[in-house]
Design a protein around this motif. Structure first.
Motif, mmCIF file in Angstrom:
data_model
loop_
_atom_site.group_PDB
_atom_site.id
_atom_site.type_symbol
_atom_site.label_atom_id
_atom_site.label_comp_id
_atom_site.label_asym_id
_atom_site.label_seq_id
_atom_site.Cartn_x
_atom_site.Cartn_y
_atom_site.Cartn_z
ATOM 1 N N VAL A 100 0.803 -1.216 0.000
ATOM 2 C CA VAL A 100 0.000 0.000 0.000
ATOM 3 C C VAL A 100 0.841 1.274 0.000
ATOM 4 C CG1 VAL A 100 -0.283 0.071 2.530
ATOM 5 C CG2 VAL A 100 -1.991 1.158 1.038
ATOM 6 N N SER A 101 1.976 1.298 0.675
ATOM 7 C CA SER A 101 2.755 2.537 0.732
ATOM 8 C C SER A 101 3.251 3.000 -0.634
ATOM 9 C CB SER A 101 3.923 2.389 1.716
ATOM 10 O OG SER A 101 3.441 2.403 3.049
ATOM 11 N N PRO A 102 3.842 2.117 -1.461
ATOM 12 C CA PRO A 102 4.251 2.586 -2.798
ATOM 13 C C PRO A 102 3.079 3.001 -3.673
ATOM 14 C CG PRO A 102 4.639 0.213 -2.563
ATOM 15 C CD PRO A 102 4.332 0.746 -1.202
ATOM 16 N N VAL A 103 1.951 2.327 -3.539
ATOM 17 C CA VAL A 103 0.767 2.708 -4.312
ATOM 18 C C VAL A 103 0.279 4.085 -3.862
ATOM 19 C CG1 VAL A 103 -1.666 2.184 -4.755
ATOM 20 C CG2 VAL A 103 0.031 0.350 -4.837
ATOM 21 N N ALA A 104 0.228 4.295 -2.550
ATOM 22 C CA ALA A 104 -0.253 5.567 -2.010
ATOM 23 C C ALA A 104 0.700 6.715 -2.296
ATOM 24 C CB ALA A 104 -0.475 5.445 -0.505
ATOM 25 N N ALA A 105 1.941 6.400 -2.666
ATOM 26 C CA ALA A 105 2.917 7.454 -2.955
ATOM 27 C C ALA A 105 2.798 7.993 -4.374
ATOM 28 C CB ALA A 105 4.334 6.919 -2.731
ATOM 29 N N VAL A 106 2.008 7.342 -5.214
ATOM 30 C CA VAL A 106 1.858 7.782 -6.602
ATOM 31 C C VAL A 106 1.002 9.055 -6.634
ATOM 32 C CG1 VAL A 106 0.988 7.191 -8.903
ATOM 33 C CG2 VAL A 106 2.086 5.436 -7.477
ATOM 34 N N PRO A 107 1.539 10.169 -7.114
ATOM 35 C CA PRO A 107 0.797 11.444 -7.087
ATOM 36 C C PRO A 107 -0.572 11.371 -7.751
ATOM 37 C CG PRO A 107 3.103 11.852 -7.595
ATOM 38 C CD PRO A 107 2.924 10.363 -7.611
ATOM 39 N N ALA A 108 -0.691 10.660 -8.859
ATOM 40 C CA ALA A 108 -1.977 10.576 -9.557
ATOM 41 C C ALA A 108 -3.013 9.832 -8.726
ATOM 42 C CB ALA A 108 -1.794 9.893 -10.908
ATOM 43 N N VAL A 109 -2.563 8.838 -7.973
ATOM 44 C CA VAL A 109 -3.470 8.110 -7.086
ATOM 45 C C VAL A 109 -3.960 9.044 -5.989
ATOM 46 C CG1 VAL A 109 -3.671 6.213 -5.425
ATOM 47 C CG2 VAL A 109 -2.388 5.873 -7.542
ATOM 48 N N ARG A 110 -3.051 9.800 -5.404
ATOM 49 C CA ARG A 110 -3.426 10.711 -4.333
ATOM 50 C C ARG A 110 -4.393 11.779 -4.835
ATOM 51 N NH1 ARG A 110 -0.952 9.083 -0.115
ATOM 52 N NH2 ARG A 110 -2.017 10.670 1.105
ATOM 53 N N ALA A 111 -4.123 12.318 -6.007
ATOM 54 C CA ALA A 111 -5.004 13.354 -6.555
ATOM 55 C C ALA A 111 -6.415 12.813 -6.758
ATOM 56 C CB ALA A 111 -4.442 13.874 -7.868
ATOM 57 N N ARG A 112 -6.496 11.616 -7.286
ATOM 58 C CA ARG A 112 -7.798 10.986 -7.558
ATOM 59 C C ARG A 112 -8.569 10.737 -6.264
ATOM 60 N NH1 ARG A 112 -11.977 8.632 -7.941
ATOM 61 N NH2 ARG A 112 -12.652 7.032 -9.428
ATOM 62 N N LEU A 113 -7.894 10.184 -5.267
ATOM 63 C CA LEU A 113 -8.585 9.840 -4.026
ATOM 64 C C LEU A 113 -8.873 11.056 -3.157
ATOM 65 C CD1 LEU A 113 -7.047 6.411 -2.962
ATOM 66 C CD2 LEU A 113 -8.972 6.924 -4.471
ATOM 67 N N VAL A 114 -7.969 12.023 -3.147
ATOM 68 C CA VAL A 114 -8.236 13.242 -2.374
ATOM 69 C C VAL A 114 -9.485 13.947 -2.901
ATOM 70 C CG1 VAL A 114 -7.403 15.583 -1.901
ATOM 71 C CG2 VAL A 114 -5.882 13.626 -1.577
ATOM 72 N N ALA A 115 -9.653 13.964 -4.212
ATOM 73 C CA ALA A 115 -10.847 14.585 -4.802
ATOM 74 C C ALA A 115 -12.112 13.872 -4.330
ATOM 75 C CB ALA A 115 -10.761 14.549 -6.323
ATOM 76 N N GLN A 116 -12.085 12.534 -4.300
ATOM 77 C CA GLN A 116 -13.242 11.782 -3.839
ATOM 78 C C GLN A 116 -13.479 11.993 -2.348
ATOM 79 O OE1 GLN A 116 -13.226 7.584 -4.794
ATOM 80 N NE2 GLN A 116 -15.228 7.234 -3.856
ATOM 81 N N GLN A 117 -12.387 12.031 -1.584
ATOM 82 C CA GLN A 117 -12.521 12.256 -0.143
ATOM 83 C C GLN A 117 -13.166 13.607 0.151
ATOM 84 O OE1 GLN A 117 -8.405 11.681 0.877
ATOM 85 N NE2 GLN A 117 -8.508 9.521 0.332
ATOM 86 N N ARG A 118 -12.766 14.620 -0.597
ATOM 87 C CA ARG A 118 -13.353 15.946 -0.387
ATOM 88 C C ARG A 118 -14.833 15.967 -0.737
ATOM 89 N NH1 ARG A 118 -8.240 19.389 -2.879
ATOM 90 N NH2 ARG A 118 -7.040 19.507 -0.926
ATOM 91 N N GLN A 119 -15.222 15.220 -1.741
ATOM 92 C CA GLN A 119 -16.648 15.125 -2.096
ATOM 93 C C GLN A 119 -17.436 14.483 -0.963
ATOM 94 O OE1 GLN A 119 -16.601 12.907 -5.777
ATOM 95 N NE2 GLN A 119 -16.360 14.738 -7.037
ATOM 96 N N ILE A 120 -16.877 13.422 -0.390
ATOM 97 C CA ILE A 120 -17.550 12.735 0.716
ATOM 98 C C ILE A 120 -17.694 13.667 1.913
ATOM 99 C CG2 ILE A 120 -17.344 10.854 2.398
ATOM 100 C CD1 ILE A 120 -15.905 9.240 0.166
ATOM 101 N N ILE A 121 -16.622 14.373 2.236
ATOM 102 C CA ILE A 121 -16.649 15.296 3.371
ATOM 103 C C ILE A 121 -17.681 16.397 3.159
ATOM 104 C CG2 ILE A 121 -15.304 17.040 4.613
ATOM 105 C CD1 ILE A 121 -12.815 15.263 4.012
ATOM 106 N N ALA A 122 -17.720 16.943 1.953
ATOM 107 C CA ALA A 122 -18.644 18.039 1.657
ATOM 108 C C ALA A 122 -20.103 17.615 1.767
ATOM 109 C CB ALA A 122 -18.371 18.579 0.256
ATOM 110 N N ALA A 123 -20.361 16.322 1.578
ATOM 111 C CA ALA A 123 -21.731 15.828 1.581
ATOM 112 C C ALA A 123 -22.251 15.524 2.989
ATOM 113 C CB ALA A 123 -21.835 14.573 0.726
ATOM 114 N N GLU A 124 -21.366 15.560 3.990
ATOM 115 C CA GLU A 124 -21.761 15.190 5.349
ATOM 116 C C GLU A 124 -21.642 16.386 6.287
ATOM 117 O OE1 GLU A 124 -23.098 12.464 5.897
ATOM 118 O OE2 GLU A 124 -22.450 11.170 4.252
#
Length: 222
Positions: A100-124
């Motif tokens: 998981v650590s090398p996967v989570a270090a990929v900038p494109a992965v982080r950008a994709r998931l951070v965007a989804q996380q922010r959507q989830i946060i905004a909805a609650e």
């Protein structure tokens, strides 16, 4: 801060108790709960499912871009699915943990998931979010930021008991993951400047939750 809206960011290293504490705090606040680490683990599971080398950043990024993550935020029953396949159990296995650590270090992965996380946060309206870059990246405007930590020995003891694993090997693995996560180029693990640091080494879970609840109550009165 509005009584109707409350975002709590909980960051910290592996084994500090973030997941258990964050879930219980979310229940106490009658709010929702988001485990961002589970999302990175879910992408890692998909990477391994498809036979992709976790070190192949380009291929890993494509996986992250194409999978559909469904995240449940009920603190009493959090869950996550990849392309409609429940993966709550598999993402906690040793294969995913090792990758998981090398996967989570990929900038494109982080950008994709951070965007989804922010959507989830905004909805609650009320949500406790835990991870390694919540207060610094995902929710820098969180109403309360907490950096939860514990001694290396205590973190290793907790995780080895949780996984019924060798203590020395567990401590070494936690140190490996923490080093990767704190030195990666994209969104490294670090304490937000305005985060409250809480060392849980000598504290029980109930004590930690009680202290955090007090901090939230104080924040709501500002």
């Amino acid at each position: 801060m509005s009584e109707q809206r409350c975002v709590v960011a909980v960051d910290g290293p592996s084994g500090s108790g973030k997941s258990t504490v964050s879930r219980r705090l979310a229940v106490a606040l009658d709010g929702r709960y988001l485990d961002t680490g589970a999302m990175y683990r879910a992408v890692t599971w998909a990477v391994l499912r498809d036979g992709i080398d976790p070190a192949d950043a380009e291929s890993v990024a494509k996986i992250a871009d194409n999978v559909v993550l469904t995240v449940g935020t009920d603190p009493r029953d959090p869950h996550i699915s990849v392309d409609d396949t429940p993966v709550d159990g598999p993402i906690r296995g040793p294969e995913v943990t090792a990758a998981v650590s090398p996967v989570a270090a990929v900038p494109a992965v982080r950008a994709r998931l951070v965007a989804q996380q922010r959507q989830i946060i905004a909805a609650e309206p009320r949500i406790v979010v835990e991870g390694r870059d919540i207060g610094t990246v995902v929710a820098p405007d969180a109403d309360l930021k907490v950096y939860l930590t514990a001694s290396e020995a205590e973190r290793g003891r907790r995780r080895s008991l949780e996984n019924a694993a060798d203590l020395a090997a567990t401590v070494a693995d936690l140190a490996r993951r923490d080093k990767i996560d704190s030195t990666r180029a994209a969104d490294p693990l670090r304490r937000a400047d305005d985060a409250v640091v809480l060392d849980s080494t000598e504290l029980g879970i109930d004590e930690v939750v009680a202290r955090l609840k007090t901090l939230v109550d104080e924040a709501t009165r500002r």
